[in-house]
Scaffold this motif. Structure first.
Motif, mmCIF file in Angstrom:
data_model
loop_
_atom_site.group_PDB
_atom_site.id
_atom_site.type_symbol
_atom_site.label_atom_id
_atom_site.label_comp_id
_atom_site.label_asym_id
_atom_site.label_seq_id
_atom_site.Cartn_x
_atom_site.Cartn_y
_atom_site.Cartn_z
ATOM 1 N N ILE A 27 8.203 5.046 -8.695
ATOM 2 C CA ILE A 27 8.041 6.169 -7.765
ATOM 3 C C ILE A 27 9.244 7.100 -7.835
ATOM 4 C CG2 ILE A 27 7.798 6.812 -5.316
ATOM 5 C CD1 ILE A 27 5.288 5.513 -6.541
ATOM 6 N N GLY A 28 10.432 6.525 -7.894
ATOM 7 C CA GLY A 28 11.641 7.344 -7.973
ATOM 8 C C GLY A 28 12.326 7.523 -6.632
ATOM 9 N N ASP A 29 13.095 8.597 -6.527
ATOM 10 C CA ASP A 29 13.938 8.828 -5.356
ATOM 11 C C ASP A 29 13.162 9.017 -4.057
ATOM 12 O OD1 ASP A 29 16.194 8.594 -6.900
ATOM 13 O OD2 ASP A 29 16.381 10.765 -7.224
ATOM 14 N N SER A 30 11.903 9.358 -4.117
ATOM 15 C CA SER A 30 11.136 9.582 -2.894
ATOM 16 C C SER A 30 10.604 8.281 -2.287
ATOM 17 C CB SER A 30 9.970 10.536 -3.154
ATOM 18 O OG SER A 30 9.062 9.959 -4.080
ATOM 19 N N ILE B 236 0.852 -1.185 0.000
ATOM 20 C CA ILE B 236 0.000 0.000 0.000
ATOM 21 C C ILE B 236 0.888 1.235 0.000
ATOM 22 C CG2 ILE B 236 -1.982 -1.066 1.106
ATOM 23 C CD1 ILE B 236 -1.046 0.135 3.760
ATOM 24 N N SER B 237 0.386 2.292 -0.589
ATOM 25 C CA SER B 237 1.093 3.567 -0.581
ATOM 26 C C SER B 237 0.066 4.673 -0.599
ATOM 27 C CB SER B 237 2.029 3.686 -1.790
ATOM 28 O OG SER B 237 1.276 3.898 -2.963
ATOM 29 N N ILE B 238 0.533 5.893 -0.451
ATOM 30 C CA ILE B 238 -0.385 7.025 -0.460
ATOM 31 C C ILE B 238 -1.076 7.155 -1.816
ATOM 32 C CG2 ILE B 238 1.249 8.804 -1.154
ATOM 33 C CD1 ILE B 238 -0.071 10.517 1.135
ATOM 34 N N GLY B 239 -0.425 6.656 -2.871
ATOM 35 C CA GLY B 239 -0.970 6.787 -4.208
ATOM 36 C C GLY B 239 -1.707 5.564 -4.723
ATOM 37 N N VAL C 175 10.328 5.093 -0.164
ATOM 38 C CA VAL C 175 10.877 4.538 1.069
ATOM 39 C C VAL C 175 10.108 3.264 1.350
ATOM 40 C CG1 VAL C 175 11.263 4.875 3.533
ATOM 41 C CG2 VAL C 175 11.463 6.819 1.976
ATOM 42 N N PHE C 176 10.828 2.176 1.487
ATOM 43 C CA PHE C 176 10.219 0.861 1.673
ATOM 44 C C PHE C 176 10.041 0.566 3.154
ATOM 45 C CE2 PHE C 176 10.765 -3.915 1.560
ATOM 46 C CZ PHE C 176 9.513 -4.156 1.044
ATOM 47 N N GLN C 177 8.838 0.137 3.525
ATOM 48 C CA GLN C 177 8.554 -0.248 4.902
ATOM 49 C C GLN C 177 8.105 -1.698 4.915
ATOM 50 O OE1 GLN C 177 5.265 1.778 6.726
ATOM 51 N NE2 GLN C 177 5.436 0.635 8.624
ATOM 52 N N VAL D 140 8.207 -5.056 -5.557
ATOM 53 C CA VAL D 140 8.802 -3.906 -4.873
ATOM 54 C C VAL D 140 9.762 -3.135 -5.779
ATOM 55 C CG1 VAL D 140 10.219 -3.171 -2.915
ATOM 56 C CG2 VAL D 140 8.494 -4.964 -2.604
ATOM 57 N N ILE D 141 10.683 -3.816 -6.409
ATOM 58 C CA ILE D 141 11.697 -3.132 -7.223
ATOM 59 C C ILE D 141 11.068 -2.364 -8.392
ATOM 60 C CG2 ILE D 141 13.699 -3.494 -8.722
ATOM 61 C CD1 ILE D 141 14.553 -5.696 -6.674
#
Length: 94
Positions: free
Chosen positions: A43-46, A6-9, A48-50, A36-37
């Motif tokens: 997404i790019g440089d922003s 899940i992500s904000i987008g 962050v994997f949790q 994931v990869i």
């Protein structure tokens, strides 16, 4: 066992892990490589994997793979379900 992202987008479809337990090798080969990869690249440089601190997630193979892909991983304390959003989903599902 299932894996989901899940992500904000948005979100990733659930990936069902069949035939045994999740190992570091299976996590790297089935989840990181295919889900994931590519998502991190989109997404790019922003990005962050949790993940949680489960053993397969901390396997040396997994750590090396994420480092090789320059994927930033969120640091967090061991056994911290309050920081894991999926734990709240399980609570809502009952």
């Amino acid at each position: 066992m299932v894996w989901g992202g899940i992500s904000i987008g948005g979100r990733k479809d659930l990936h069902i892990i069949r035939n045994g337990t999740l190992t570091g090798r299976r996590y790297a080969d089935k989840i990181l490589h295919f889900h994931v990869i590519p998502y991190a690249g989109a997404i790019g440089d922003s990005f962050v994997f949790q993940d949680d601190n489960a053993r397969p997630h901390r396997d040396r193979l997994v750590v090396n793979m994420l480092e090789a892909e320059t994927i930033q991983r969120m640091e967090w304390p061991v056994c911290s379900p309050d920081l894991n959003p999926i734990e709240h989903v399980w609570d809502m599902l009952g």
